[in-house]
Scaffold this motif. Structure first.
Motif, PDB file in Angstrom:
ATOM      1  N   SER A  29     -11.232  -3.735  -4.454  1.00 15.99           N
ATOM      2  CA  SER A  29     -10.212  -4.769  -4.371  1.00 15.99           C
ATOM      3  C   SER A  29     -10.699  -6.066  -5.011  1.00 15.99           C
ATOM      4  CB  SER A  29      -9.841  -5.048  -2.919  1.00 15.99           C
ATOM      5  OG  SER A  29      -9.002  -6.187  -2.829  1.00 15.99           O
TER       6      SER A  29
ATOM      7  N   ILE B  68     -10.629 -11.217   0.702  1.00 20.17           N
ATOM      8  CA  ILE B  68      -9.743 -11.398   1.845  1.00 20.17           C
ATOM      9  C   ILE B  68      -9.834 -10.183   2.758  1.00 20.17           C
ATOM     10  CG2 ILE B  68      -8.201 -12.912   0.551  1.00 20.17           C
ATOM     11  CD1 ILE B  68      -6.251 -10.659   0.273  1.00 20.17           C
ATOM     12  N   ALA B  69      -9.563 -10.410   4.016  1.00 18.83           N
ATOM     13  CA  ALA B  69      -9.793  -9.372   5.033  1.00 18.83           C
ATOM     14  C   ALA B  69      -8.844  -8.188   4.876  1.00 18.83           C
ATOM     15  CB  ALA B  69      -9.649  -9.990   6.429  1.00 18.83           C
ATOM     16  N   SER B  70      -7.592  -8.444   4.583  1.00 16.85           N
ATOM     17  CA  SER B  70      -6.603  -7.364   4.484  1.00 16.85           C
ATOM     18  C   SER B  70      -5.882  -7.450   3.142  1.00 16.85           C
ATOM     19  CB  SER B  70      -5.601  -7.471   5.635  1.00 16.85           C
ATOM     20  OG  SER B  70      -6.257  -7.367   6.886  1.00 16.85           O
ATOM     21  N   PRO B  71      -6.545  -7.014   2.061  1.00 18.34           N
ATOM     22  CA  PRO B  71      -5.937  -7.134   0.725  1.00 18.34           C
ATOM     23  C   PRO B  71      -4.790  -6.143   0.561  1.00 18.34           C
ATOM     24  CG  PRO B  71      -7.953  -5.865   0.592  1.00 18.34           C
ATOM     25  CD  PRO B  71      -7.869  -6.369   2.016  1.00 18.34           C
ATOM     26  N   PRO B  72      -3.872  -6.417  -0.344  1.00 16.36           N
ATOM     27  CA  PRO B  72      -2.824  -5.433  -0.666  1.00 16.36           C
ATOM     28  C   PRO B  72      -3.462  -4.131  -1.154  1.00 16.36           C
ATOM     29  CG  PRO B  72      -2.329  -7.567  -1.643  1.00 16.36           C
ATOM     30  CD  PRO B  72      -3.728  -7.658  -1.125  1.00 16.36           C
ATOM     31  N   ALA B  73      -2.871  -3.038  -0.754  1.00 12.35           N
ATOM     32  CA  ALA B  73      -3.384  -1.730  -1.187  1.00 12.35           C
ATOM     33  C   ALA B  73      -3.052  -1.511  -2.658  1.00 12.35           C
ATOM     34  CB  ALA B  73      -2.770  -0.624  -0.338  1.00 12.35           C
TER      35      ALA B  73
ATOM     36  N   TYR C 246      -8.956  -8.922  -4.759  1.00 12.08           N
ATOM     37  CA  TYR C 246      -8.234 -10.032  -4.132  1.00 12.08           C
ATOM     38  C   TYR C 246      -9.186 -10.938  -3.356  1.00 12.08           C
ATOM     39  CZ  TYR C 246      -3.980  -7.408  -5.229  1.00 12.08           C
ATOM     40  OH  TYR C 246      -2.974  -6.748  -5.876  1.00 12.08           O
TER      41      TYR C 246
ATOM     42  N   ASP D 189      -9.753 -15.180  -1.543  1.00 17.15           N
ATOM     43  CA  ASP D 189      -9.084 -16.368  -1.022  1.00 17.15           C
ATOM     44  C   ASP D 189      -9.378 -17.576  -1.914  1.00 17.15           C
ATOM     45  OD1 ASP D 189     -11.663 -17.244  -0.420  1.00 17.15           O
ATOM     46  OD2 ASP D 189     -11.521 -16.700   1.695  1.00 17.15           O
TER      47      ASP D 189
END
Length: 820
Positions: free
Chosen positions: A627, A637-642, A629, A631
């Motif tokens: 990932s 980031i902890a919960s990036p888009p899949a 992605y 910040d």
């Protein structure tokens, strides 16, 4: 030290008449060879697909799909010994890995190849093929592993009949080989293969490559140590692998995708559309561990892009998409001042070969170098290839390794040459005339450039209404109006005319009444509008990630200097870029075509605007997605888009297009993307020298530590050679340092540079121990400010045009562009 291998020439055409007077055993051998040469350069399936092409278009297609021009030698020897790269071909091409060819590497499986042992496969066991797939022509090829004399299928190419005497270089020098199982990657029997040594290394199993891929020495704590046996030149594999241009440009037809991308038919395959799933960068770095510096520099790239500066390294992180070749007959032309070689009837007596040259034995086949104004297209992302489309096609072959020993290996930098007095410290210009004289493969490709160009001109846009099986463009408009809102397409057309067409149309303003979908009279398949003007704009104005625009290989004194028009060299560098850029000409992007945009998302030159896509292979060891992605602080980031799984269907491409357009038109909602390092990396900038007196004189020993989580692109753009040189000059000859930066830095910048270098030197002297410079904690970002070719870090920045539109107008624009 790189030493060319003295191979016997494999380029001579197979001529039976030369052998008839020899002994009976030779004649019998000849008869068997002729029988064996039932192989053809065309498979039945491929031949059916290209049957509608003219004779010249057919030849161009075959060359594009199959010709390697002997770059198998480069990928077997030069890449490792001279460039320091490693490719694990077995890890990519092993027959047992066929199910992951597309998902892992984005490779397009060859429909004609099979896994030995499968029903109807001519090879019954993997030992017959040394663990690879069996492909047409292998019945001949396999007999020549470890032997010279392989009758290459290129020798059987049926050229277009010549007008008068045939002056073309032998087609044998195109060097086709047979397929590896991935279209565009070709294999050849290695005549230097030693079967007994191979079996000893791999446990008496011809199909096993495990010993060959293993370690020479084991230093588990040293991630940078080159321990792979792939570097061991004493053991040679059974195959040499070459690359055709099609390796990057062959893809699936957007309007006729395969039901299963792992098992396509020839009717699903297009040679020019571009492969937006390809992971060529990962292939080129496949022999390294993921924590090696080389992996981080070479192989960290999203699908569908490749660093075209990876071989002639210019220290610029330079990601670029594999261009879709569409509607080239209507591509805009621009006036350029061009110095290049042109056909001539003869050379004046006494003319030097550097100015005019006639090929020996070819009456009237002459070339003369001169400067003229010409209308030519701007090619490559920044318009760098600008002396002609044929020359641009020819240069692609050098970029994938052809004619490397004869023409260009000695013009590219050695990454380990840190002293400017050393050979290959930096780039030097490739000489087109010298290469034409010395490389038969150059001439073999050049003599068929008309054919390749003719094949290029067959490419047409892919209409969404046809891909959906609709009756007309109006039927698509009705569907899109229903999806978005009534009248969306018409409204989108008006917005496009007002806000987009000034860059994305080859017509002339005003665009109020322009039919952007009009076709050329007499050819209803050819669009009149290129949907881009190919004009060059400063990268700072477009605002996207600037790395590709800072590419320098086409500038004066650089390797591809002769492939850029003189006015490209002379244009000023983008004044709004903050980097310290030596030389003019850099910092531009061309306004691209939006033809068939619905089929080619994600967007921008690096595929960074839009959702991330991934293959999700069954073998997690070849799952290269990580990932990007981050910040606002550049942290993951902890919960990036899949990531979205590869979807070659019409519906899948369209959904990706819509999501990517929304991302592009809403830059304020984008999550920053920035690939980060997986592990700490240490680079010795000024290592401790063996000469004690020299160490005492210089008084420094410096390494750079790049910590895990640091932007990977920052490393690929670091001019570490200049850092070494300047640190030494600051200590030994400050006047030369001043002279080096005269005209590049103002007085304050030069003072800042000297102060920063002095801090490095004092740290080394006062501490009396090695200085480890932490780039993440670098005071004032000194090293990055002065020694980075690209200070940009966010990969999906820029192109903010359209962000002020209302949400409904954005939907309207998305609807209209889908019809183009």
């Amino acid at each position: 030290m790189y030493c060319p291998i003295d191979d016997r020439p494999a380029s001579r055409p197979f001529r039976p008449a030369r052998l008839l007077s020899r002994s009976l055993p030779v004649v019998l051998f000849l008869a068997m060879a002729i029988t064996a040469k039932a192989q053809s350069s065309l498979s039945e399936g491929y031949a059916r697909e290209i049957a509608p092409l003219s004779a010249t278009e057919r030849v161009g297609s075959e060359v594009w799909f199959n010709a390697t021009a002997f770059n198998d030698r480069f990928f077997t020897y030069g890449f490792q010994q001279r460039v320091g790269g490693l490719i694990d071909w077995y890890g990519i091409l092993a027959a047992e890995k066929k199910k992951d060819i597309f998902q892992a590497w984005g490779g397009i499986p060859d429909p004609d190849c099979c896994v030995p042992g499968e029903p109807n496969c001519p090879a019954k066991s993997l030992s017959e093929t040394y663990g690879f797939q069996w492909c047409p022509g292998d019945d001949v090829l396999l007999k020549y592993i470890g032997k010279y004399g392989y009758p290459d299928p290129a020798c059987d190419l049926t050229d277009v009949p010549a007008q008068g005497a045939d002056q073309r270089q032998s087609a044998c020098d195109l060097h086709f080989g047979t397929s590896t199982g991935i279209l565009g990657l070709r294999k050849f029997p290695n005549p230097r293969f030693d079967r007994s040594a191979w079996l000893k290394l791999n446990g008496d199993k011809p199909e096993s490559w495990e010993g060959y891929r293993g370690a020479l020495n084991v230093f588990p704590t040293d991630a940078q140590n080159r321990t792979s046996r792939l570097f061991d030149g004493s053991i040679e594999p059974p195959y040499r692998i070459g690359m055709a241009c099609g390796a990057c440009h062959i893809g699936y037809k957007p309007d006729k995708p395969p039901a299963d991308p792992n098992h396509p038919a020839w009717e699903n395959i297009d040679g020019l559309v571009g492969n937006q799933y390809s992971r060529v960068s990962n292939i080129l770095g496949s022999g390294f561990g993921k924590h090696a510096l080389e992996w981080q520099l070479i192989a960290r790239a999203r699908p569908g892009i490749v660093d075209t500066s990876a071989l002639p390294m210019d220290y610029v992180s330079n990601p670029g998409t594999m261009n879709a070749i569409i509607n080239f007959k209507q591509r805009p032309l621009h006036e350029h001042e061009i110095l290049k070689w042109r056909r001539a009837a003869a050379c004046p007596a006494g003319t030097q070969a550097e100015k005019c040259w006639c090929e020996p034995g070819k009456l009237g086949k002459c070339w003369e170098r001169s400067t003229k104004k010409e209308l030519q297209p701007n090619i490559l992302k920044g318009g760098e290839d600008s002396i002609g489309i044929k020359e641009a096609i020819q240069r692609v072959y050098f970029n994938i390794g052809s004619c490397s020993e004869q023409c260009w290996l000695n013009h590219i930098p050695d990454l380990r040459a840190a002293d400017p007095k050393q050979r290959n410290y930096g780039q030097t210009p490739f000489d087109i005339g010298q290469c034409r004289r010395d490389c038969a493969s150059f001439r073999a490709i050049e003599d068929r450039l008309d054919d390749i160009e003719a094949f290029f001109f067959t490419a047409r846009p892919t209409d969404l209404w046809k891909a959906r099986g609709l009756a007309s463009p109006e039927a698509l408009e009705a569907e899109l109006d229903q999806q978005f809102f009534p009248g969306a397409v018409k409204r989108g057309r008006d917005i496009y005319a007002r806000q987009c067409a000034s860059c994305h149309s080859s017509g002339k303003p005003p665009f109020d009444n322009t039919d952007f979908r009009a076709t050329v009279p007499g050819d209803p398949t050819l669009r009149a509008d290129w949907l881009g003007n190919d004009e060059l704009e400063p990268a700072s104005e477009i605002g996207t990630y600037a790395g590709r625009s800072l590419h320098s290989n086409h500038m004066r004194t650089r390797v591809w200097e002769q492939y850029a028009a003189l006015d490209i060299h002379e244009r000023p560098r983008d004044p709004a870029r903050p980097e310290v850029m030596a030389g003019a000409g850099r910092g531009y992007y061309r306004n691209i075509s939006l033809l068939s945009a619905w089929a080619h998302a994600p967007f921008m030159h690096n595929n960074a605007i839009g959702p991330e896509i991934c293959g999700k292979p069954a073998d997690k060891q070849v799952d290269f997605y990580d990932s990007p992605y981050v910040d606002a602080e550049g942290k993951p980031i902890a919960s990036p888009p899949a990531c979205l799984s590869y979807d070659t269907s019409v519906a899948g491409r369209y959904q990706l297009y819509v999501a990517s357009m929304r991302d592009m038109l809403n830059p304020g909602k984008r999550i920053d993307k920035m690939h980060l390092l997986d592990d700490d990396i240490i680079i010795d900038i000024a290592p401790k020298l063996q000469n004690p007196e020299l160490n005492k004189l210089l008084g420094l020993e410096i390494s750079v530590r790049i910590p895990k989580g640091y932007p990977a692109l920052a490393i690929n753009s670091l001019r570490f050679k200049d850092l070494i040189q300047d640190t030494v000059l600051r200590r030994t000859d400050a006047q030369k340092l001043d002279e080096k930066y005269a005209g590049l830095l103002n007085a304050k910048q030069l003072a800042d540079l000297k102060d920063g270098l002095q801090r490095l030197i004092l740290d080394a002297i006062l501490k009396d121990r090695p200085t480890v410079l932490e780039l993440a904690a670098d005071r004032d970002r000194f090293v990055q400010r002065f020694y980075s070719n690209n200070l940009g870090r966010v990969e999906n920045s820029g192109h903010r045009f359209g962000e002020t539109l209302s949400d409904q107008d954005k939907d309207a624009l998305i609807a209209f562009v889908a019809t183009l």
